[in-house]
Motif scaffolding. Structure first.
Motif, mmCIF file in Angstrom:
data_model
loop_
_atom_site.group_PDB
_atom_site.id
_atom_site.type_symbol
_atom_site.label_atom_id
_atom_site.label_comp_id
_atom_site.label_asym_id
_atom_site.label_seq_id
_atom_site.Cartn_x
_atom_site.Cartn_y
_atom_site.Cartn_z
ATOM 1 N N SER A 87 -3.258 11.241 -16.310
ATOM 2 C CA SER A 87 -2.456 12.475 -16.298
ATOM 3 C C SER A 87 -1.428 12.486 -15.180
ATOM 4 O O SER A 87 -0.586 13.381 -15.119
ATOM 5 N N ASN A 88 -1.490 11.508 -14.277
ATOM 6 C CA ASN A 88 -0.578 11.451 -13.127
ATOM 7 C C ASN A 88 0.313 10.212 -13.206
ATOM 8 O O ASN A 88 -0.007 9.175 -12.633
ATOM 9 N N THR A 89 1.422 10.333 -13.933
ATOM 10 C CA THR A 89 2.424 9.269 -13.961
ATOM 11 C C THR A 89 3.648 9.814 -13.251
ATOM 12 O O THR A 89 4.472 10.524 -13.843
ATOM 13 N N ILE A 90 3.744 9.521 -11.963
ATOM 14 C CA ILE A 90 4.707 10.193 -11.086
ATOM 15 C C ILE A 90 5.889 9.259 -10.875
ATOM 16 O O ILE A 90 5.839 8.340 -10.069
ATOM 17 N N LEU A 91 6.959 9.500 -11.604
ATOM 18 C CA LEU A 91 8.108 8.606 -11.646
ATOM 19 C C LEU A 91 9.324 9.231 -10.963
ATOM 20 O O LEU A 91 9.474 10.459 -10.939
ATOM 21 N N ARG A 92 10.220 8.385 -10.478
ATOM 22 C CA ARG A 92 11.459 8.877 -9.878
ATOM 23 C C ARG A 92 12.251 9.738 -10.862
ATOM 24 O O ARG A 92 12.882 10.720 -10.478
ATOM 25 N N MET A 93 12.239 9.343 -12.118
ATOM 26 C CA MET A 93 13.058 10.029 -13.120
ATOM 27 C C MET A 93 12.607 11.452 -13.401
ATOM 28 O O MET A 93 13.303 12.214 -14.072
ATOM 29 N N LEU A 146 0.830 -1.205 0.000
ATOM 30 C CA LEU A 146 0.000 0.000 0.000
ATOM 31 C C LEU A 146 0.862 1.252 0.000
ATOM 32 O O LEU A 146 0.497 2.280 -0.585
ATOM 33 N N SER A 147 2.027 1.180 0.640
ATOM 34 C CA SER A 147 2.938 2.311 0.654
ATOM 35 C C SER A 147 3.425 2.643 -0.755
ATOM 36 O O SER A 147 3.544 3.817 -1.130
ATOM 37 N N ASP A 148 3.715 1.604 -1.556
ATOM 38 C CA ASP A 148 4.099 1.843 -2.951
ATOM 39 C C ASP A 148 2.978 2.522 -3.725
ATOM 40 O O ASP A 148 3.226 3.430 -4.529
ATOM 41 N N LEU A 149 1.739 2.069 -3.521
ATOM 42 C CA LEU A 149 0.615 2.704 -4.207
ATOM 43 C C LEU A 149 0.469 4.161 -3.768
ATOM 44 O O LEU A 149 0.214 5.049 -4.596
ATOM 45 N N ALA A 150 0.639 4.410 -2.471
ATOM 46 C CA ALA A 150 0.528 5.777 -1.965
ATOM 47 C C ALA A 150 1.549 6.692 -2.627
ATOM 48 O O ALA A 150 1.259 7.854 -2.937
ATOM 49 N N SER A 151 2.761 6.175 -2.860
ATOM 50 C CA SER A 151 3.813 7.012 -3.439
ATOM 51 C C SER A 151 3.493 7.427 -4.867
ATOM 52 O O SER A 151 4.074 8.392 -5.378
ATOM 53 N N LYS A 152 2.590 6.725 -5.521
ATOM 54 C CA LYS A 152 2.174 7.076 -6.880
ATOM 55 C C LYS A 152 0.820 7.771 -6.903
ATOM 56 O O LYS A 152 0.258 8.016 -7.982
ATOM 57 N N GLY A 153 0.291 8.068 -5.728
ATOM 58 C CA GLY A 153 -1.000 8.733 -5.645
ATOM 59 C C GLY A 153 -2.153 7.837 -6.047
ATOM 60 O O GLY A 153 -3.216 8.327 -6.436
ATOM 61 N N ALA A 154 -1.978 6.522 -5.961
ATOM 62 C CA ALA A 154 -2.955 5.576 -6.491
ATOM 63 C C ALA A 154 -4.006 5.184 -5.458
ATOM 64 O O ALA A 154 -3.719 5.076 -4.269
#
Length: 332
Positions: A147-153, A76-84
């Motif tokens: 519209s929200n693809t929030i990547l490290r890069m 769930l933490s991974d999903l949270a980091s992507k706003g999912a």
């Protein structure tokens, strides 16, 4: 002769314990080999997988309910980091030869508790015998607007680096869990707080809209702040300059670090924080902090993105602080 553990066959195990956890419109009571997952219009799927292994990510004799909840929460933490928004998960469960039905019942109670808390149903999986030790593998599904693809890069020069919550509690809690009598000068309540942060992380799902609104690059902190910042730096091809004095520490962590100064480095490089590390534009700082405050989430500005490469940990004079034990947890 000792009594052998009470066990069910695989089919009955699934019917009794896992089918009741499933979403009926996605997995049909686990009566088939596949689940069917729908996404809302204008959304994209976010998929993530984390594995947990006994005596690597948790202790084999931990409460089974806590093991189950931790397994869900790190995903769930991974999903949270992507706003999912969480949709559901697949569970791969490798049970050791020592398992019994009481253990499995308690494990499923933990799953049920967090499924209800986070609206995160089981949609399928597999159960096998694991000759050596308990192994868990969870594949999590979420959705986020296209519209929200929030990547490290995406981290860009001039952006501000933030973290939620406090850093290092879990790494210090692991030490307390492993050697409970090693830190007698640290108050019992402080030790209990740190141990709880190791056993039961808190995924920052309440921040998912904040992340979608403000974050340019984002990830969760699973392998230590410095090491995960290094991963973001490497993906973006930029340097992350972190102000050591701005990195938030809880009062129990400060108390424990005060008992042994080399623990500060462990707090910054140890794993299992499951806080969010993200970048945002400097002009959004006031609005970002106001929204975090409205959510009741502690948010700290800890650095900036610059030209260059790697992570630099800086003291109050802007000088580099060397790390003697490496930058993060590594499996190999």
């Amino acid at each position: 002769m000792a009594n052998s553990p009470k066990r069910l066959g695989e089919s009955e195990l699934i019917r009794r314990y896992f089918a009741p956890l499933c979403h009926p419109d996605m997995s049909f009571g686990l009566s088939d080999d596949a689940a069917f997952l729908r996404c809302d219009a204008d959304q994209q799927l976010v998929l993530t997988k984390d594995m947990l292994v006994a005596d690597v990510h948790f202790f084999a004799d931990d409460d089974p309910a806590l093991i189950a909840r931790k397994a869900l929460r790190v995903n769930l933490s991974d999903l949270a980091s992507k706003g999912a928004e969480p949709l559901g998960y697949l569970l791969g469960l490798g049970l050791p030869t020592s398992w019994d039905e009481d253990w499995l019942k308690r494990f499923c109670e933990g799953l049920q508790l967090d499924q209800e808390s986070f609206a995160f149903p089981l949609i399928g999986g597999d159960t096998v015998k694991s000759p050596e030790r308990l192994t868990l593998s969870i594949t999590a599904f979420g959705q986020v607007p296209r519209s929200n693809t929030i990547l490290r890069m995406n981290a860009a020069v001039g952006e501000v680096v933030y973290v939620t919550g406090t850093i290092g509690d879990s790494a210090l809690g692991l030490l307390v869990r492993r050697e409970p009598d090693q830190y007698p000068s640290v108050a019992a309540l402080d030790r209990a707080f740190l141990k709880d942060r190791f056993l039961l992380p808190q995924p920052r799902l309440s921040c998912r809209q904040l992340i979608r609104k403000f974050a340019t690059a984002s990830m969760d902190i699973s392998d230590g702040l410095i090491g995960d910042a290094q991963k973001m730096s490497s993906a973006a091809g930029k340097a992350l300059l972190l102000d050591s004095g701005s990195i938030p520490l809880s009062q129990p962590a400060k108390a424990m670090i005060g008992s042994s100064t080399d623990l500060h480095e462990i707090a910054l490089t140890g794993g299992d924080d499951y806080e969010l590390l993200f970048c945002a534009r400097p002009e959004d700082h006031e609005a970002l902090m106001a929204e975090a405050h409205s959510l009741g989430v502690s948010l700290s500005r800890i650095g900036r993105v610059a030209e260059g490469e790697g992570v630099r940990l800086l003291d109050s004079a802007g000088q580099d602080i060397p790390l003697s034990h490496g930058s993060s947890y590594e499996h190999f």
